[in-house]
Scaffold this active site. Structure first.
Site, PDB file in Angstrom:
ATOM      1  N   PRO A 234      33.004  38.075  38.228  1.00  0.00           N
ATOM      2  CG  PRO A 234      34.631  37.284  37.257  1.00  0.00           C
ATOM      3  CD  PRO A 234      34.397  37.896  38.340  1.00  0.00           C
ATOM      4  CG  ASP A 410      35.281  35.567  41.883  1.00  0.00           C
ATOM      5  OD1 ASP A 410      35.574  35.479  40.574  1.00  0.00           O
ATOM      6  OD2 ASP A 410      35.675  36.215  42.749  1.00  0.00           O
ATOM      7  CG  HIS A 411      34.603  31.598  35.310  1.00  0.00           C
ATOM      8  ND1 HIS A 411      35.716  30.655  35.729  1.00  0.00           N
ATOM      9  CD2 HIS A 411      34.077  31.384  34.233  1.00  0.00           C
ATOM     10  CE1 HIS A 411      35.720  29.798  34.461  1.00  0.00           C
ATOM     11  NE2 HIS A 411      34.920  30.251  33.561  1.00  0.00           N
ATOM     12  NE  ARG A 412      37.190  38.111  40.424  1.00  0.00           N
ATOM     13  CZ  ARG A 412      36.969  39.029  41.479  1.00  0.00           C
ATOM     14  NH1 ARG A 412      37.478  40.218  40.949  1.00  0.00           N
ATOM     15  NH2 ARG A 412      36.270  38.887  42.415  1.00  0.00           N
TER      16      ARG A 412
END
Ligand code: CAO
Length: 439
Positions: A234, A410-412
């Site tokens: 994401p 990476d938004h995780r």
């Protein structure tokens, strides 16, 4: 008790039909006269209603099946009334043929049609069996159904409908040829033929304008990696800008000194060094995610991949241990690796082990972009072209060289606030490298 619903004798000279639709599912509660399936013959599309209130226990047909008259379509569980109720009789074919008058025709023909005459026949048959009152009521219902369907449907013969459905043709697109304004089988077939010819012409014309080329290995690997990255990570891209004026001036000054050693300090090498400091300050950006283990692996090596544009495609050689290397070493190494990349001389090892990537498109142009994170890394810094802008410095407009920065992450693993802090920190160091002394 169980009751089988069979295909009734739906019209003269018709001994089978095609299941055009199943209107109930196993486990559904149905009521008497509720349509169960749609059956299509070359004379009509007919709904077969339930003879009883009950629960659908088993559906023995599927859409498209050819079913013979008296063949079991489905099985209902109905309440046992000890045979006293005439609806619970076991004479299935008769029972169902007795319900023919309840079927709702799907035709929308304005003039007397095969379907309507079929309906008339059914009604007559049923009148003899069930009595005139019920017959009138049922016929009224049937007629109402026909009226409703006429409004909703394009008039067409059942065969025309079937061919249209098989060829995914919308009947509303077809002009009927006959005087009755009803679409015939010939109308649909002609439409399908015409459409096929048009498609063929279009694809021939298209083919002659297409030049095919196999993707080389680099392009294939890049396509595979980018798809995987885009599908699994994401992405968020944070944009910022930094005043490059002073650093650029200093770079040019220093270059005259470094030139003697055959080294050219570049924007890329300086950003590479600054980024290595930032990665030490913000370890999350030098990490990878091992999602199946719910773990983040923090790397203590600062290996920065440098995106290089080559004729064969994008290659990303890696400058290892950037934190231990001087600016002149980094500059030399980037120049060497970029040259080797363009000469197809890079080894696989030289492209392995990156923990972060830098992509500088500023030599080409552009104001911002959204780079794609290179797995298993979690962030990438994109750099666009520095250009002169009027900005306010100490209440005055000044002409300054402004460098656009685009950080994808990476938004995780990384939050928006982390991303903004990381990029602002890099921006501040670009604007004033003294900041490195005080971090
Ligand atoms: N803004 C303005 N000017 C820039 C700049 C920037 N961000 N970056 C470089 N320049 C200038 C350089 O200063 C140089 O000018 P001078 O000759 O006057 O010094 C000129 O542009 C050419 O630079 P360069 O590209 O030869 O050298 P570099 O070290 O700055 O870049 C490399 C090397 C390998 C990064 C570059 O050649 C390259 O391939 N870039 C493309 C990367 C790419 O394809 N990215 C997309 C990947 S998908 O995310």
């Amino acid at each position: 008790m169980k009751k089988e619903i069979v295909l009734p004798d739906i019209a003269e000279n018709v001994d089978s039909g095609l299941i055009a639709g199943i209107l109930v599912a196993e486990g559904d509660e149905v009521t008497e006269e509720q349509p169960l399936v749609e059956v299509e013959t070359d004379k009509a599309t007919t709904e077969i209603p339930s003879d009883f209130d009950g629960v659908v226990r088993e559906i023995r047909v599927k859409e498209g099946d050819e079913v013979k008259v008296n063949q079991v379509i489905l099985v209902l569980e109905v309440e046992d009334k000890n045979g006293s109720d005439k609806k619970s009789g076991e004479s299935k074919p008769e029972k169902n043929s007795g319900t023919n008058e309840n079927k709702t025709e799907k035709s929308g023909n304005d003039s007397p049609t095969e379907e309507q005459s079929y309906n008339g026949r059914s009604s007559k048959q049923s009148a003899g069996k069930n009595g005139s009152d019920r017959d009138k009521e049922e016929q009224a219902k049937g007629n109402k159904g026909i009226e409703n369907d006429k409004k909703e449907q394009t008039p067409a013969s059942p065969l025309a409908r079937r061919i249209a459905r098989e060829n995914q043709v919308d009947l509303r697109d077809i002009e009927p040829s006959g005087p009755s304004n009803r679409i015939s089988k010939d109308d649909v077939e002609q439409y399908v033929r015409h459409r096929e010819e048009e498609d063929k012409e279009a694809s021939t014309a298209e083919d002659s304008r297409v030049r095919e080329e196999y993707m080389n290995n680099i392009a294939r690997v890049t396509a595979h990696t980018m798809r995987e990255a885009w599908q699994t990570i994401p992405h968020v891209t944070q944009h910022d800008q930094a005043d490059l004026s002073d650093l650029e001036e200093y770079r040019k000054k220093m270059n005259s000194r470094f030139a003697e050693q055959g080294v050219k300090l570049t924007v890329t090498s300086i950003l590479c060094k600054i980024t290595a400091f930032a990665l030490q300050k913000f370890p999350k950006f030098n990490a990878s995610l091992v999602e199946e283990e719910n773990k983040i692996h923090y790397r203590d090596q600062y290996n920065i991949g440098i995106a290089v544009d080559t004729e064969q495609g994008l290659l990303v050689p890696v400058i290892k241990d950037v934190n231990h290397k001087s600016l002149s070493d980094i500059s030399k190494e980037i120049a060497e690796l970029a040259k080797r990349a363009r000469n197809k001389e890079l080894s696989a090892d030289e492209m392995k082990g990156g923990t972060f990537t830098l992509s500088n498109l500023g030599g080409i142009g552009g104001t911002a972009f959204t780079p794609i994170v290179y797995p298993p890394q979690v962030a990438i810094l994109g750099v666009s072209e520095a250009s002169f802008k009027q900005i306010i410095v100490n209440e005055e407009f000044k002409k300054r060289l402004i460098l656009p920065l685009s950080l994808s992450y990476d938004h995780r693993v990384i939050n928006g606030a982390d991303g903004a802090r990381f990029l602002r920190w890099i921006g501040k160091v670009i604007e004033n490298p003294y900041n490195l002394l005080f971090w």
